[in-house]
Design a protein around this motif. Sequence first.
Motif: not given
Length: 171
Positions: A5-9, A11-13, A15
């Motif tokens: 998984r991407s770091t952005n995904a 982080a979004a999860d 949050r």
Amino acid sequence: MATPRSTNAAAADARAAVHALTRASRILERSLPQLSLADFRVLSAVAEGEARASRLAQRLALGKPAISSTVESLVRRGMLRREAHGSDQRAIDLVLTEEGESARADAESALAAVVVELASGTDDPDATLAALANLGSAIEMRQASVAAGYRATAVPSPSPDARVAQEAGRR
């Protein structure tokens, strides 16, 4: 082969999880007519053998004033009682009363029913419940680590003799 998984995904999860847990805690709080979540946490910790208010504060990551007011409220309502510790006359142990145990057990059942209801709205209720149970274990480990770190960095209060010497030095 699964791709990471991407770091952005992630982080979004994370949050989204914060917001979900915050909303869930409010739902859980509202489901208890007789107790607050703080009351439930204190009663549960005492039921699990935590008898000293200072240790409750560390375990539950609450300040001593918050623990003191919660304990006082539970004592006034007949759910906890204070008893002298057997070998240390200065120490006071907290003990659940029958009413406190009954309120704790009723609250735990009500909270569990809410969690099951919330999990049933997910794609995989069993996996959601298992993940939440695992999160509980991780929280306990974190709290133990924080408490150990607090104890290691706490400045010990001076002995009565040292306080007398400090006062004499100020004169």
